[in-house]
Design an enzyme around this catalytic site. Structure first.
Site, mmCIF file in Angstrom:
data_model
loop_
_atom_site.group_PDB
_atom_site.id
_atom_site.type_symbol
_atom_site.label_atom_id
_atom_site.label_comp_id
_atom_site.label_asym_id
_atom_site.label_seq_id
_atom_site.Cartn_x
_atom_site.Cartn_y
_atom_site.Cartn_z
ATOM 1 N N MET A 1 46.170 74.857 101.902
ATOM 2 C CA MET A 1 45.131 75.845 101.765
ATOM 3 C C MET A 1 45.171 76.619 100.457
ATOM 4 O O MET A 1 44.796 77.802 100.438
ATOM 5 C CB MET A 1 45.224 76.833 102.921
ATOM 6 C CG MET A 1 44.807 76.238 104.253
ATOM 7 S SD MET A 1 46.066 75.145 104.943
ATOM 8 C CE MET A 1 45.384 74.811 106.572
ATOM 9 N N PRO A 2 45.573 75.999 99.376
ATOM 10 C CA PRO A 2 45.543 76.766 98.124
ATOM 11 C C PRO A 2 44.101 76.988 97.649
ATOM 12 O O PRO A 2 43.253 76.104 97.790
ATOM 13 C CB PRO A 2 46.283 75.866 97.125
ATOM 14 C CG PRO A 2 46.993 74.836 97.945
ATOM 15 C CD PRO A 2 46.171 74.674 99.187
ATOM 16 N N ILE A 3 43.853 78.187 97.145
ATOM 17 C CA ILE A 3 42.599 78.473 96.442
ATOM 18 C C ILE A 3 42.957 78.740 94.982
ATOM 19 O O ILE A 3 43.758 79.623 94.698
ATOM 20 C CB ILE A 3 41.870 79.699 97.026
ATOM 21 C CG1 ILE A 3 41.579 79.505 98.520
ATOM 22 C CG2 ILE A 3 40.568 79.958 96.271
ATOM 23 C CD1 ILE A 3 40.982 80.748 99.185
ATOM 24 N N ILE B 1 40.907 74.205 97.188
ATOM 25 C CA ILE B 1 39.620 74.681 96.687
ATOM 26 C C ILE B 1 39.800 75.150 95.250
ATOM 27 O O ILE B 1 40.779 75.832 94.936
ATOM 28 C CB ILE B 1 39.110 75.852 97.560
ATOM 29 C CG1 ILE B 1 38.830 75.357 98.987
ATOM 30 C CG2 ILE B 1 37.868 76.489 96.962
ATOM 31 C CD1 ILE B 1 38.476 76.487 99.951
#
Lengths: 62, 62, 62, 62, 62, 62
Positions: C1-3, C40
């Site tokens: 879930m890295p942004i 993302i």
């Protein structure tokens, strides 16, 4: 693909964050017509030492 | 003067951050045609209590 | 879930953004051990009127 | 309603943040013609492990 | 290495941004003991359609 | 003093933003026990050229 970011004073409980994540996702999905899976909510806890209004840190507020 | 900001779950090691900073800077310099000195990378560690997808905190995920 | 969020001067081409998104996602997936689908990348184009270093707007730089 | 966000290395004292909040609010109010009450300042302390320039973490800098 | 980010309603003039960048950098350098070269100021212009207080968009305010 | 920031693809109507601002403020006030006046909502419209998942810009998605 909405990303919702919430800056609040630290101290909210796990239960409050659960409820906020659930309710905000519901609102965003319904109004912005997206899916729950595409909706990310990130909380940023801010200490009262790191927040000022009117030029005065919250931690200094009487 | 690119600023790259990376939000990830906490728990990545110092070595992973070293490698990410190095590799992302290289990519940005090559593709966006800037210099390493002008490229800033900032990591933001997010706890699983502070991140929700689908209206559910990651820390509550079975 | 890295942004991953990238602030750069406006003017990068669609092809440069394509290449940056591809290469940065690859780097993040490999080093932070996540999946491409969970990664993302968001670009934020900044005009030279909105960026200052040394107290001077870039648009005023000779 | 300006929101000013300041990312700095951690380690600044309470007194420095007090002074920064006061002085930045004064500057913003005077120049952007707003009121102190409408001006929010948020500090974000960044560890040297989480900040890189030139592809190198600050904490690794000799 | 402070990064200062200022979100304001759009409409501030180039001269106001020049003056804000200059004055904020001076304040940060003096109080946080850094150098002008290491201080970045980024403006983010927000339209009144994109800002709400009290649950009401600014653009709808009578 | 919560600040809620919502990044979404551009294209949402004024009416959708009105409704989002109203409903999110209501949720935050009720659950985080704050006041509407202290709750700020900021929308950030992101073009499909500036958003990638899986290393691919949304604007390139078939």
């Amino acid at each position: 693909m909405p990303i919702v970011r919430i800056e609040m004073f630290e101290g909210r409980t796990h239960a409050q964050k659960q409820e906020l994540a659930r309710a905000i996702t519901e609102v965003v999905v319904n109004i912005a017509q997206t899916t729950p899976e595409a909706t990310i909510v990130v909380f940023q806890d801010v200490s009262r030492d790191n927040w000022a209004t009117g030029g005065k840190l919250e931690s200094d507020d009487a």
